[in-house]
Design an enzyme around this catalytic site. Structure first.
Site, short mmCIF file in Angstrom:
data_model
loop_
_atom_site.label_atom_id
_atom_site.label_comp_id
_atom_site.label_asym_id
_atom_site.label_seq_id
_atom_site.Cartn_x
_atom_site.Cartn_y
_atom_site.Cartn_z
N GLU A 127 34.45 36.32 -29.16
CA GLU A 127 35.21 37.30 -28.39
C GLU A 127 35.11 37.02 -26.88
OE1 GLU A 127 35.18 41.49 -30.51
OE2 GLU A 127 33.14 40.74 -30.36
N GLY A 162 31.61 49.26 -38.35
CA GLY A 162 32.40 50.17 -39.17
C GLY A 162 31.70 50.57 -40.45
N GLY A 208 37.86 47.70 -40.57
CA GLY A 208 36.80 46.74 -40.27
C GLY A 208 35.47 47.26 -40.75
N ASN A 249 26.66 43.38 -22.36
CA ASN A 249 27.38 42.42 -23.20
C ASN A 249 27.58 41.07 -22.53
OD1 ASN A 249 27.75 43.72 -25.64
ND2 ASN A 249 29.63 44.73 -25.02
N ASN A 300 34.15 45.84 -28.34
CA ASN A 300 33.60 45.38 -27.07
C ASN A 300 34.69 44.94 -26.10
OD1 ASN A 300 30.80 45.70 -27.62
ND2 ASN A 300 30.81 43.83 -28.84
N GLY A 315 32.38 46.24 -41.25
CA GLY A 315 31.29 45.31 -41.00
C GLY A 315 30.06 46.02 -40.46
N ALA A 316 29.36 45.36 -39.55
CA ALA A 316 28.10 45.90 -39.02
C ALA A 316 28.30 47.24 -38.33
CB ALA A 316 27.49 44.90 -38.04
N SER A 320 26.09 40.19 -31.78
CA SER A 320 27.23 39.88 -32.64
C SER A 320 27.84 38.52 -32.34
CB SER A 320 28.29 40.98 -32.51
OG SER A 320 28.75 41.08 -31.18
N LYS A 327 28.96 49.06 -20.22
CA LYS A 327 28.59 48.31 -21.43
C LYS A 327 28.66 46.81 -21.19
CE LYS A 327 27.48 47.78 -25.77
NZ LYS A 327 28.43 48.02 -26.87
#
Length: 309
Positions: free
Chosen positions: A271, A12, A7, A193, A102, A9-10, A259, A189
């Site tokens: 998600e 990874g 992955g 979130n 997440n 992306g932002a 995200s 977290k």
């Protein structure tokens, strides 16, 4: 120690890019960006100093990748059904998988796929967006909190595997904090979130706009209070002042679109399951209702279905 990034992306792309920049052998699994990254490399625009990796080890198939000591899973949890076809190809026997994702339950999913691997959960305190093919924009923060997974949910403590991964991250310039109790860290977290990811979508507002409005701030604070109560009921005591710490940190944050907001704008699946549904159901089983969070989850599910047609 070599690494695989699942992955790019932002998350990874940013952390994998730092590892690669600091001399670690890193192998990136990509989908839509594969040709671009193979030909032009990976670009990281960062508040801490921008850089470009002109050549990276890029792959479009997991079966073509070498087996690695550490596999970093940075996919959206909505793509976790792909992991069964990926991880067995890239995790070295006795290797480590780090889940930079997440929500709750992600480590259990990974452990079931690669039962002999050491599974570590990672909580990213990072403002980062993917703004184009192979192009990551790091806006703020960047630390990672790592904790080792145990199937029984108990605290694993600070293990040698955890220290080894943390040392590699630190050598790449990544600020690392070690958590003795991963389950507790996951609930911590969630305080941020569950309060911000969904609310930014429902209210179509960035974090700074939520912080500036008394009604929006009251909603955010109410959701945080529910998460703290749910965590306590599930055996993970959070201090009340943790809410104020999160609110203060968000007020000092750059204007940010989390995200989930970016996923919604791009028409990608949200998600909701791992970030909302699973914590809500776990809290309910422990006798604590989360009505504000439930309302946000219902709204997100409606918006997600309509948004994706």
């Amino acid at each position: 120690m070599n690494f695989a990034i699942i992955g790019t992306g932002a998350v990874g792309g940013y952390y994998g890019g730092l590892l690669c920049r600091h001399g670690f052998e890193v192998h990136f699994l990509l989908r839509g960006d594969y040709v671009h990254v193979q030909e032009k490399g990976l670009t990281i625009d960062s508040k801490d100093g921008s850089f470009r990796l002109k050549q990276v080890n890029a792959y479009c198939r997991a079966s073509d990748m070498p087996r690695c000591d550490v596999v970093i899973v940075a996919l959206k949890t909505t793509a976790n059904d792909r992991l069964a076809g990926i991880l067995p190809h890239v995790v070295k026997p006795g290797g480590v998988v780090v889940a930079l994702q997440n929500g709750l339950g992600v480590e259990k999913t990974i452990q079931e796929i690669v039962p002999d691997a050491t599974v570590i959960g990672g909580l990213c305190f990072l403002c980062s967006n993917k703004i184009g093919p192979g192009h990551i924009h790091h806006l703020d923060f960047g630390s990672v909190r790592l904790g080792q997974y145990r199937a029984d949910g108990a605290a694993a403590g600070i293990t040698p595997e955890l220290r080894q991964v943390a040392d590699a991250f630190s050598a790449a310039g990544i600020s690392v904090d070690l958590a003795e109790d991963l389950a507790l860290a996951r609930w911590q977290k969630l305080v941020w979130n569950m309060a911000f990811n969904g609310v930014t979508v429902v209210l179509n507002a960035t974090t700074d706009q939520l912080m500036a409005d008394p009604s929006a701030l009251a909603l955010v604070r109410g959701i945080m209070e529910e998460v703290v109560a749910g965590a306590r009921a599930c055996g993970h005591p959070l201090d009340e002042n943790f809410i104020e710490i999160m609110i203060a940190a968000t007020k000092n944050m750059v204007a940010y679109r989390p995200s989930m907001m970016l996923d919604f704008e791009a028409g990608r699946e949200l998600e909701v399951e791992e970030i909302y549904r699973l914590p809500i159901s776990m809290a309910a089983a422990a006798g604590v209702a989360m009505p504000r969070s439930e309302t946000i989850a219902l709204q997100l599910e409606f918006l997600d279905r309509r948004n994706r047609g």
